[in-house]
Design an enzyme around this catalytic site. Structure first.
Site, mmCIF file in Angstrom:
data_model
loop_
_atom_site.group_PDB
_atom_site.id
_atom_site.type_symbol
_atom_site.label_atom_id
_atom_site.label_comp_id
_atom_site.label_asym_id
_atom_site.label_seq_id
_atom_site.Cartn_x
_atom_site.Cartn_y
_atom_site.Cartn_z
ATOM 1 N N GLY A 150 0.795 -1.221 0.000
ATOM 2 C CA GLY A 150 0.000 0.000 0.000
ATOM 3 C C GLY A 150 0.827 1.271 0.000
ATOM 4 O O GLY A 150 2.057 1.255 0.060
ATOM 5 N N ASP A 193 3.984 -4.463 -7.602
ATOM 6 C CA ASP A 193 3.369 -3.244 -7.071
ATOM 7 C C ASP A 193 3.921 -1.984 -7.718
ATOM 8 O O ASP A 193 3.434 -0.882 -7.441
ATOM 9 C CB ASP A 193 3.545 -3.173 -5.540
ATOM 10 C CG ASP A 193 5.002 -3.309 -5.118
ATOM 11 O OD1 ASP A 193 5.560 -4.403 -5.304
ATOM 12 O OD2 ASP A 193 5.569 -2.335 -4.606
ATOM 13 N N ASN A 194 4.926 -2.134 -8.595
ATOM 14 C CA ASN A 194 5.483 -0.989 -9.317
ATOM 15 C C ASN A 194 5.176 -1.057 -10.810
ATOM 16 O O ASN A 194 5.878 -0.456 -11.619
ATOM 17 C CB ASN A 194 6.998 -0.913 -9.109
ATOM 18 C CG ASN A 194 7.369 -0.614 -7.670
ATOM 19 O OD1 ASN A 194 6.617 0.033 -6.949
ATOM 20 N ND2 ASN A 194 8.521 -1.100 -7.235
#
Length: 660
Positions: free
Chosen positions: A109, A306-307
């Protein structure tokens, strides 16, 4: 007398994501697991005396703002750092998970990022036909990165420092100017608030100024956004915070497709067909994106799921780098000891991440269709990469099978000679089509001499070879095996990876006995052979044309519009960082101007930059307004340094820069 409303206060927010996706409304302090939500409400923590370092006029224009709108607003730096809430904004943090270095990490997150809201722009306000300058939904999400704690901060303090913020701000805008899809950076604010940072994890922390970047994109939803539903992982034992919530997964998928892929939503009535079409489009965009990265020598550094943007944008600039000397095994992230995210690995990692996205979509995407689409990835990537490379070489009129080998031979020659990636490509426009034997020889020799200036010295090549041996355990194992178990060694010697390591050993042995003069002779020979090969191919471009001069002119124009004269090299960024840390923001501002026009050779590009270690007089002020540093007092070189233009081959000290 009432004060007038400022342009920042007039921004029109329509925060659709918070209306259409589950929102955790708890303001409970501290890090925690957030279940059943895609966003959490947060309260940004103010900075102490926020002040502007730099602003990007083109990025702010996306929001209908200009530089004066921001700088003349007495609360501008507060608004754009999260220190004061912009009217209509709704601060929140996004919940996502991710596979980091190949392993599922559970809930991650926005640990330092705060979503402010989505700014609606009037038709035509973006003033660009460039697809990477438009938003498919007519809104731009704005975020502040470094605005303090969120439920996802884990062990961190939610702050970012000036050093990393300068890199993200500059690279976001540099990538856009290069024509590469990217999130944008509208402003950079620093402050008098300090945090302790141990840059190299060496046990020696130092205080650094808290800083905030204003980030802009249609959305910052990423592959990892769909991993919050991940079941218990067999290897790590972790799971997503919303495991089993297929209703939220469907809700998130519908929101993404309807909002950012409206043409796919309109084209398909069948849900499964729609979802497959969406996944194919994300796959195509990702393949094209990584092809663009490879073409400019960009290494992301942390290609975790997540990137990875769901829109195919470059996102989350951390330990990135543009290669200096060409090396397919180049790793920009000093923490990536095994080279998982090396330059040559990036296309394969992107495909691997797409496979994790397909898994995260679960029953929303049939596995057979997902597999078939993934099988297309490398072909799409290779076709796109070859098309870009043809443009970089000015091969505009014909597509010939030997072009693949021509490109491969060029990169091999660059690697062997340690040639600078960016500058060598830029120089190739000086190679001309064949005209006459003597004239051809003279032109070839002159171009080769220019390229020779971009090649590595014997000392540089030895340094690289020794460093590779010191850091490479496989290399040491092979050497040990050759000495202690020749039979086993002979059995594995022909395996591709072993052969690759043996080639490195051979290269190091050669470098240990060769002289600088002998090396230059070999380098020149390599380049003369390749340039002759290239010129033979260029001759085909002029076959059966009535005006060869016009063809040549267009080739040179196209090459100079495809091969940048300047990129954000680590040493250039480091110079700007060191000046800014001394209170002089002029180098960040100047560098931004140069990076906004990477294909132009302007006086700004040739302007010398003091190398690291130089002295600097502080600016009179800490903000853009009032920061006037006279040329005759701006920077004075130390005795052991010299001036380096932005488009020069990097100085020797650039090798020592370490980014984690």
């Amino acid at each position: 007398m009432a004060q007038s409303v400022t342009p920042l206060q007039r921004l029109k927010f329509n925060n659709v994501a918070l209306k259409k996706l589950p929102l955790d409304s708890s303001l409970e302090p501290g890090s925690r697991t957030v279940t059943g939500a895609c966003f959490s409400r947060v309260q940004p923590q103010p900075l102490l005396k926020p002040t502007f370092v730099a602003v990007s006029e083109p990025a702010l224009a996306l929001l209908g703002l200009n530089t004066d709108d921001v700088l003349r607003d007495r609360h501008g730096a507060e608004y754009l750092s999260g220190s004061r809430v912009i009217p209509g904004s709704e601060p929140a943090a996004h919940c996502y998970c991710g596979h980091q270095f190949g392993h599922f990490a559970g809930q991650l997150g926005d640990g330092a990022v705060c979503y402010l809201g989505e700014v609606e722009v009037e038709a035509g306000a973006e003033q660009s036909s460039n697809p990477i300058s438009t938003s498919p939904c007519g809104r731009w999400e704005i975020q502040v990165k470094g605005a303090g704690l969120t439920p996802y901060s884990r062990q961190s303090d939610g702050r970012k420092v000036l050093r990393s913020s300068i890199r993200e701000f500059l690279c976001s805008e540099a990538m856009f100017a290069l024509g590469i899809p990217t999130t944008r950076a509208g402003s950079l604010v620093t402050s008098d608030l300090y945090v302790q940072r141990d840059v190299f994890y060496s046990g020696n922390p130092r205080p650094e100024r808290c800083s905030v970047v204003l980030r802009i994109a249609p959305t910052f939803i990423r592959f990892g956004s769909f991993e919050i539903f991940h079941p218990v992982d067999d290897f790590t034992g972790r799971h997503g915070p919303s495991v089993g919530r297929t209703d939220i997964r469907a809700q998130l998928l519908d929101y993404v497709i309807e909002t950012f892929y409206p043409e796919i939503q309109r084209r398909h009535l069948d849900r499964q067909e729609r979802n497959a079409s969406f996944f194919r489009e994300v796959t195509m965009r990702t393949a094209k994106l990584v092809a663009l990265w490879q073409s400019v020598g960009f290494c992301h550094g942390v290609l975790n799921t997540d990137n990875m943007s769901i829109l195919g944008l470059t996102i989350d600039y951390g330990p990135f780098a543009f290669m200096d000397r060409f090396d397919p095994e180049f790793v920009s992230n000093a923490s990536d000891k095994k080279g998982r995210y090396s330059y040559e690995a990036q296309p394969y990692v992107c495909r691997w991440n797409l496979a994790r996205l397909a898994e995260a979509l679960g029953a929303e995407l049939q596995s057979a269709k997902a597999g078939a689409i993934l099988d297309e990835f490398m072909t799409i990537y290779q076709d796109c990469y070859l098309a870009i490379m043809r443009r970089k070489l000015g091969l505009l009129r014909q597509q010939e099978p030997e072009d693949v080998q021509l490109v491969a031979d060029l990169l091999k020659t660059m690697h062997i000679t340690g040639a600078d990636f960016t500058n060598t490509f830029r120089l190739l426009s000086a190679v001309s089509c064949p005209a006459g034997e003597q004239k051809d020889r003279d032109r070839t020799d002159s171009v080769v001499e220019l390229i020779m200036e971009q090649c590595a010295s014997l000392e540089e090549l030895k340094h690289v070879a020794r460093k590779t041996r010191q850091e490479n355990c496989e290399l040491e194992m092979i050497l040990s095996m050759a000495e202690t178990n020749p039979g086993m060694f002979n059995m594995v010697a022909n395996q591709p990876e072993v052969a690759k390591q043996l080639e490195k050993i051979g290269r190091l042995k050669e470098l240990l006995v060769i002289s600088e003069v002998e090396l230059k002779i070999k380098q020149r020979d390599h380049w003369q052979r390749w340039v002759k090969q290239y010129r033979r191919r260029l001759a085909h471009e002029c076959d059966k044309v009535s005006d060869p001069a016009a063809v040549e002119k267009e080739r040179v124009r196209s090459m100079n519009a495809t091969n940048p004269a300047v990129v954000l090299r680590n040493y250039i960024a480091q110079n700007a960082i060191e000046a800014a840390e001394r209170g002089d923001f002029s180098e960040v501002q100047q560098l931004l101007k140069v990076l906004e026009n990477p294909y132009s050779v302007s006086p700004d590009l040739e302007r010398p930059v003091w190398s690291a270690g130089s002295e600097s007089d502080q600016a009179d002020g800490n903000s853009i307004k009032g920061q006037e540093v006279k040329e005759n007092t701006k920077r004075k070189a130390a005795a052991d340094t010299h001036q380096i233009p932005y488009n020069s081959k990097p100085p020797a000290w650039a090798r020592t820069i370490c980014v984690t």
